[in-house]
Design a protein around this motif. Structure first.
Motif, PDB file in Angstrom:
ATOM      1  N   GLN A 110       0.833  -1.202   0.000  1.00 39.71           N
ATOM      2  CA  GLN A 110       0.000   0.000   0.000  1.00 39.71           C
ATOM      3  C   GLN A 110       0.866   1.250   0.000  1.00 39.71           C
ATOM      4  OE1 GLN A 110      -3.250   0.562  -0.269  1.00 39.71           O
ATOM      5  NE2 GLN A 110      -3.613  -1.634  -0.614  1.00 39.71           N
ATOM      6  N   ALA A 111       1.911   1.188   0.740  1.00 37.47           N
ATOM      7  CA  ALA A 111       2.813   2.351   0.803  1.00 37.47           C
ATOM      8  C   ALA A 111       3.433   2.616  -0.559  1.00 37.47           C
ATOM      9  CB  ALA A 111       3.894   2.109   1.848  1.00 37.47           C
ATOM     10  N   ASP A 112       3.802   1.523  -1.236  1.00 36.09           N
ATOM     11  CA  ASP A 112       4.407   1.689  -2.576  1.00 36.09           C
ATOM     12  C   ASP A 112       3.403   2.300  -3.552  1.00 36.09           C
ATOM     13  OD1 ASP A 112       6.786   0.668  -1.711  1.00 36.09           O
ATOM     14  OD2 ASP A 112       6.419  -1.389  -2.454  1.00 36.09           O
ATOM     15  N   ILE A 113       2.162   1.869  -3.453  1.00 31.94           N
ATOM     16  CA  ILE A 113       1.144   2.384  -4.382  1.00 31.94           C
ATOM     17  C   ILE A 113       0.894   3.854  -4.130  1.00 31.94           C
ATOM     18  CG2 ILE A 113      -1.323   2.221  -4.943  1.00 31.94           C
ATOM     19  CD1 ILE A 113      -1.054  -0.815  -4.465  1.00 31.94           C
ATOM     20  N   ASN A 114       0.873   4.214  -2.853  1.00 36.96           N
ATOM     21  CA  ASN A 114       0.566   5.588  -2.499  1.00 36.96           C
ATOM     22  C   ASN A 114       1.750   6.532  -2.666  1.00 36.96           C
ATOM     23  OD1 ASN A 114      -2.030   4.818  -1.828  1.00 36.96           O
ATOM     24  ND2 ASN A 114      -1.500   4.394   0.313  1.00 36.96           N
ATOM     25  N   ALA A 115       2.878   5.946  -2.862  1.00 36.22           N
ATOM     26  CA  ALA A 115       4.063   6.823  -2.970  1.00 36.22           C
ATOM     27  C   ALA A 115       3.990   7.643  -4.255  1.00 36.22           C
ATOM     28  CB  ALA A 115       5.320   5.967  -2.957  1.00 36.22           C
ATOM     29  N   SER A 116       4.650   8.788  -4.250  1.00 38.94           N
ATOM     30  CA  SER A 116       4.628   9.663  -5.419  1.00 38.94           C
ATOM     31  C   SER A 116       5.486   9.045  -6.532  1.00 38.94           C
ATOM     32  CB  SER A 116       5.188  11.036  -5.029  1.00 38.94           C
ATOM     33  OG  SER A 116       6.499  10.848  -4.541  1.00 38.94           O
TER      34      SER A 116
END
Lengths: 138, 201
Positions: A110-116
């Protein structure tokens, strides 16, 4: 001076007859001695040769016996030798990967997806386009 | 009525032993009979006891192997001596023989022979003269050519007839005579050096 043919024939064909020629008589006596001594010497050497192998066999047995004794003496020493035990090489401990729980893995995704989006992947800006156009017109 | 078994005489056959009888059937007897003579001839020819023993053994081994080639055109003694002579020739031709002859400690020299000289019926002086003469003759025999020496030994030690020597050496009789005369003449010359002048004619 050589012997005449008659003298040589006399030596060859009448070996036992006496001759009036002293040289011939002397030569005949030497030839008889040569034969007698040759027979005796050959008998002596042959009988001696039949003894020699017995001695040689004795020497051979002595050599074998010595070798056997040395072998028997050396064998216990060979078995008495204890080699130092080889220490097993301990394998280097491998760092065990930490157990990743499903929740943590999901959080990482999820963090990777949300990262810019990384700057290198950003679309090109208009400034670059205009500068290129200017260079072409010059 | 027919006979149940046939006898050899019925078939006009000789007994098996009569058909295949050969002088080599009793090889042990042959060996015992001729070995001293062959050894003596080889010993006096090569003057090496060990070599003579080896060649004597090889001679009888070859006799046994080649017994089927004996045709009976010469005596068994002549045939065996010929085999011994061929072995001796092939051995002395090799360079190794010359080296080992120099190095051998089993060689037979003049003293070996003169030590076996009988003193019976001789004075001390006569024995000494005979001793010197024999040594001189033995040295001169060594100086002969191989063929002269072989003929000389076969004639004066083995006491073979000239025809037997010719058969043994596979040479014509006149050639044997020539070798013998020349060899004997050289020995006579060596012996004459020791003979006192007053005895000479």
């Amino acid at each position: 001076m050589s012997l005449s043919t008659e003298q040589l024939d006399a030596l060859l064909h009448q070996p036992e007859q006496s001759s009036s020629d002293p040289e011939l008589t002397s030569l005949r006596a030497v030839l008889t001695d040569l034969r007698t001594a040759s027979l005796a010497a050959a008998n002596h050497h042959q009988s001696r040769a039949s003894i020699v192998p017995a001695r040689a066999h004795g020497a051979l047995w002595a050599a074998f016996a010595t070798a056997a004794v040395l072998l028997c003496a050396a064998t216990p020493l060979a078995f008495h030798h204890h080699p130092t035990p080889i220490q097993p090489i301990a394998a280097a401990p491998q760092p065990r990967p930490a157990a990743i729980t499903d929740d943590a893995l999901f959080a990482d995704v999820q963090a990777d997806i949300n990262a810019s989006v990384p700057s290198s992947l950003l679309p090109l800006t208009n400034d670059t386009t205009t500068s290129t156009t200017q260079k072409d017109t010059q | 009525m027919l006979q149940e078994t046939l006898e050899p005489a019925d078939l006009n056959l000789l007994p098996q032993s009569a058909v295949t009888a050969s002088p080599f059937d009793d090889i042990a007897g042959l060996h015992a009979l001729y070995e001293p003579r062959i050894f003596r001839f080889l010993l006096l020819s090569c003057r090496d006891r060990d070599l003579a023993l080896t060649l004597t053994q090889d001679t009888f081994l070859n006799v046994w192997r080649a017994r089927s080639t004996f045709r009976g055109d010469c005596s068994v003694a002549t045939w065996i001596t010929r085999i011994a002579l061929n072995l001796l020739r092939s051995h002395t031709r090799s360079e190794a023989f010359r080296f080992w002859k120099r190095a051998a400690n089993s060689s037979v020299d003049a003293s070996d022979l003169t030590n076996h000289l009988s003193q019976s019926g001789r004075s001390a002086e006569q024995h000494l003269i005979a001793h010197q003469s024999l040594a001189k003759v033995w040295e001169s025999v060594e100086q002969l050519t191989p063929r002269q020496r072989t003929v000389f030994l076969l004639r004066f030690v083995e006491e073979l007839e000239l025809t037997e020597i010719a058969a043994t050496m596979n040479l014509p009789l006149p050639t044997i005579k020539t070798h013998l005369y020349r060899g004997l003449d050289r020995i006579r010359a060596a012996h004459a050096e020791l003979t006192p002048r007053k005895d000479r004619p």
